[in-house]
Scaffold this motif. Sequence first.
Motif, PDB file in Angstrom:
ATOM      1  N   VAL A 162     107.721 115.677 114.698  1.00 40.69           N
ATOM      2  CA  VAL A 162     106.724 115.160 113.744  1.00 40.69           C
ATOM      3  C   VAL A 162     106.640 116.058 112.527  1.00 40.69           C
ATOM      4  N   GLU A 163     106.712 117.357 112.702  1.00 43.60           N
ATOM      5  CA  GLU A 163     106.657 118.276 111.573  1.00 43.60           C
ATOM      6  C   GLU A 163     107.848 118.072 110.642  1.00 43.60           C
ATOM      7  N   CYS A 164     109.024 117.872 111.197  1.00 38.28           N
ATOM      8  CA  CYS A 164     110.217 117.656 110.363  1.00 38.28           C
ATOM      9  C   CYS A 164     110.122 116.344 109.594  1.00 38.28           C
ATOM     10  N   VAL A 165     109.700 115.297 110.266  1.00 39.18           N
ATOM     11  CA  VAL A 165     109.570 113.998 109.600  1.00 39.18           C
ATOM     12  C   VAL A 165     108.507 114.058 108.508  1.00 39.18           C
ATOM     13  N   THR A 166     107.403 114.728 108.764  1.00 41.65           N
ATOM     14  CA  THR A 166     106.343 114.860 107.763  1.00 41.65           C
ATOM     15  C   THR A 166     106.827 115.643 106.559  1.00 41.65           C
ATOM     16  N   PHE A 167     107.550 116.728 106.804  1.00 41.35           N
ATOM     17  CA  PHE A 167     108.064 117.543 105.694  1.00 41.35           C
ATOM     18  C   PHE A 167     109.030 116.748 104.829  1.00 41.35           C
ATOM     19  N   CYS A 168     109.914 115.970 105.448  1.00 41.77           N
ATOM     20  CA  CYS A 168     110.876 115.178 104.672  1.00 41.77           C
ATOM     21  C   CYS A 168     110.206 114.038 103.926  1.00 41.77           C
ATOM     22  N   SER A 169     109.233 113.381 104.551  1.00 43.25           N
ATOM     23  CA  SER A 169     108.599 112.222 103.918  1.00 43.25           C
ATOM     24  C   SER A 169     107.761 112.608 102.710  1.00 43.25           C
ATOM     25  N   MET A 170     107.316 113.830 102.617  1.00 43.09           N
ATOM     26  CA  MET A 170     106.525 114.264 101.464  1.00 43.09           C
ATOM     27  C   MET A 170     107.369 114.467 100.219  1.00 43.09           C
ATOM     28  N   TYR A 171     108.701 114.503 100.365  1.00 38.85           N
ATOM     29  CA  TYR A 171     109.584 114.735  99.226  1.00 38.85           C
ATOM     30  C   TYR A 171     110.494 113.551  98.940  1.00 38.85           C
ATOM     31  N   LEU A 172     110.210 112.381  99.537  1.00 38.77           N
ATOM     32  CA  LEU A 172     110.983 111.165  99.276  1.00 38.77           C
ATOM     33  C   LEU A 172     110.192 110.296  98.319  1.00 38.77           C
ATOM     34  N   ASN A 173     110.683 110.183  97.091  1.00 39.91           N
ATOM     35  CA  ASN A 173     109.954 109.436  96.069  1.00 39.91           C
ATOM     36  C   ASN A 173     110.325 107.961  96.036  1.00 39.91           C
ATOM     37  N   ILE A 188     111.246 106.032  98.582  1.00 40.06           N
ATOM     38  CA  ILE A 188     111.044 105.377  99.870  1.00 40.06           C
ATOM     39  C   ILE A 188     109.562 105.417 100.197  1.00 40.06           C
ATOM     40  N   GLU A 189     109.025 104.284 100.627  1.00 38.50           N
ATOM     41  CA  GLU A 189     107.604 104.213 100.955  1.00 38.50           C
ATOM     42  C   GLU A 189     107.325 104.931 102.272  1.00 38.50           C
ATOM     43  N   THR A 190     106.444 105.902 102.225  1.00 39.44           N
ATOM     44  CA  THR A 190     106.004 106.626 103.409  1.00 39.44           C
ATOM     45  C   THR A 190     104.486 106.600 103.468  1.00 39.44           C
ATOM     46  N   ARG A 191     103.936 107.233 104.468  1.00 40.31           N
ATOM     47  CA  ARG A 191     102.491 107.267 104.621  1.00 40.31           C
ATOM     48  C   ARG A 191     101.821 108.134 103.563  1.00 40.31           C
ATOM     49  N   TYR A 192     102.596 108.920 102.825  1.00 39.31           N
ATOM     50  CA  TYR A 192     102.028 109.818 101.830  1.00 39.31           C
ATOM     51  C   TYR A 192     102.109 109.277 100.407  1.00 39.31           C
ATOM     52  N   ASN A 193     102.924 108.264 100.158  1.00 36.11           N
ATOM     53  CA  ASN A 193     103.035 107.751  98.800  1.00 36.11           C
ATOM     54  C   ASN A 193     102.757 106.254  98.682  1.00 36.11           C
ATOM     55  N   ARG A 194     102.403 105.600  99.765  1.00 34.93           N
ATOM     56  CA  ARG A 194     102.105 104.178  99.666  1.00 34.93           C
ATOM     57  C   ARG A 194     100.688 103.965  99.145  1.00 34.93           C
ATOM     58  N   GLU A 195     100.442 102.784  98.621  1.00 35.01           N
ATOM     59  CA  GLU A 195      99.136 102.481  98.045  1.00 35.01           C
ATOM     60  C   GLU A 195      98.087 102.361  99.147  1.00 35.01           C
ATOM     61  N   GLU A 196      96.850 102.573  98.733  1.00 32.23           N
ATOM     62  CA  GLU A 196      95.753 102.457  99.683  1.00 32.23           C
ATOM     63  C   GLU A 196      95.590 101.015 100.147  1.00 32.23           C
TER      64      GLU A 196
END
Length: 247
Positions: free
Chosen positions: A64-75, A77-85
């Motif tokens: 989970v830590e690896c996936v979270t770290f990678c998803s925070m730097y993917l512009n 691709i829609e992830t839980r950190y960059n998708r709209e509310e």
Amino acid sequence: MIFPPAFFDIMVHLAIHLPDEALLAGPVQYMWMYPFERYLGKFKRYVRNRARPEGSIAEAYVHVECVTFCSMYLNDIETRYNREEQNIDLVGQTSREASLSVFSQKVLPLGAARMEKLPDALFSKAEWYVLNNCAEIEDYIDDHYNKMKEEDPSNIERRHQSQFPTWFRTRIAELHAKTPSEVTDDIYALACGPDPLVASYAGCIMNGIRFHTNDLEGRRRTQNSGVVVLPTMKDCQLTSTVCCRTS
């Protein structure tokens, strides 16, 4: 002497110490264990090999830590950190700006509209709320209030509230007939009065928060049906509670 010995179990005994705990630790949210219990429940769901629960939790945590770290730097691709509310308000982007300030609220209704006629008492309150909170007609409101005060100083507020819609409709009609350039189309439409038929919705999104009616939430555990409209300076005695009704 009053309660049997079986009544005094551990839960009743803990209630005796709650006042002392509140004095020592302050509000209960600063010392309860719910966040930690939820986090432990999350770890329990990581277990896939019951013979090695600690190893399963450690492996899943690193994953989970690896996936979270990678998803925070993917512009791209829609992830839980960059998708709209989920409850984003899109009304301001899809509808034109309101010409009157009282109609400038951005509300996104949910579900199909149901047309219904408001009761007379609720219709009068809604009409007065709109007129009394419209900044563009403050001069007309002050003129009518001074007129009511000159005629009779008693019950000014009540007479002003009940008689102003009719007086305002007549006054704007006279000005529109004599000098149409002084009365805008929006003010003239406002003076003509609202339609008694309103569109009622089961829910709405406002300022990023989702609200539902009491009927819709009858079988749900969460409650989002309370919408409170704070009174203004001119309407300090009025506090309205709106349950997702949009007209």
